[in-house]
Enzyme design. Structure first.
Site, mmCIF file in Angstrom:
data_model
loop_
_atom_site.group_PDB
_atom_site.id
_atom_site.type_symbol
_atom_site.label_atom_id
_atom_site.label_comp_id
_atom_site.label_asym_id
_atom_site.label_seq_id
_atom_site.Cartn_x
_atom_site.Cartn_y
_atom_site.Cartn_z
ATOM 1 N N CYS A 150 1.780 2.954 -5.331
ATOM 2 C CA CYS A 150 2.513 2.249 -4.273
ATOM 3 C C CYS A 150 1.583 1.413 -3.387
ATOM 4 C CB CYS A 150 3.282 3.244 -3.412
ATOM 5 S SG CYS A 150 4.456 4.233 -4.337
ATOM 6 N N HIS A 151 0.464 1.999 -2.994
ATOM 7 C CA HIS A 151 -0.447 1.298 -2.085
ATOM 8 C C HIS A 151 -1.910 1.376 -2.506
ATOM 9 C CE1 HIS A 151 3.166 2.242 0.353
ATOM 10 N NE2 HIS A 151 3.039 0.965 0.612
#
Length: 186
Positions: A150-151
């Protein structure tokens, strides 16, 4: 002589106190259901402690158990993974604290402080990214541990944050091995 001059002050004080006490009891009885509903329900309390059978987990494999609504990774690490984790110095880590509920809050994030006591091949860890609560992928990323796509947070084989926006190592829940093949979490 007026009526107020003959009134008994002790009786008036008693009435004030009794009215206040009845009002306080009534307010407590009214508020109790609202306060009581904040307690965890029976299903949550039932999951406060779980036992996981790890007899089928081979070296280099992991399983995921659900504890308190969170995924918990139980991994039997390889000798190579353990050596890589031990070789990592505290100065190379973003978070130097172990985040292990079984140790003091300021314990250093050494591999020994992240692994199971007496069973250094085993890692029991809440598999939730400490950045925004995503679920990282196991055996992924630059360090061969966990990677949050996600990040971009990358964790090593001991679940310690090495790069990306996550501020802390993944948490180690309270646990103990009750036998060679059973771990109690919670």
């Amino acid at each position: 002589m007026s009526v107020n001059e003959h009134a008994d002050p002790n009786r008036r004080d008693f009435l004030y106190i009794a009215t206040g006490a009845i009002g306080a009891v009534g307010a407590a009885a009214f508020l109790w259901p609202f306060i009581d509903q904040m307690n965890p329900d029976a299903a949550t309390l039932a999951l406060s402690e779980i036992e996981v059978d790890v007899s089928q987990v081979a070296e280099g494999q992991s399983i995921t158990a659900k504890w308190r609504g969170k995924p918990v990774a139980v991994r039997q690490r390889t000798a190579k993974e353990i050596e890589e984790a031990k070789a990592t110095g505290l100065s190379d880590l973003k978070d130097p604290v172990a985040r292990n509920a079984n140790l003091a809050g300021d314990a250093p994030a050494t591999d020994v402080n992240r692994a199971a006591p007496g069973k250094e091949a085993w890692l029991v860890m809440v598999q939730v990214c400490t950045h925004l609560g995503c679920i990282p992928l196991g055996e992924s990323g630059v360090y061969g541990g966990w990677f949050c796509p996600c990040h971009g947070s990358a964790y090593d084989t001991a679940g310690r944050i090495r790069s990306g926006p996550a501020p802390e190592n993944m948490a180690i829940p309270p646990f103990e091995f009750t036998s060679d093949t059973t771990v109690r979490i919670g």
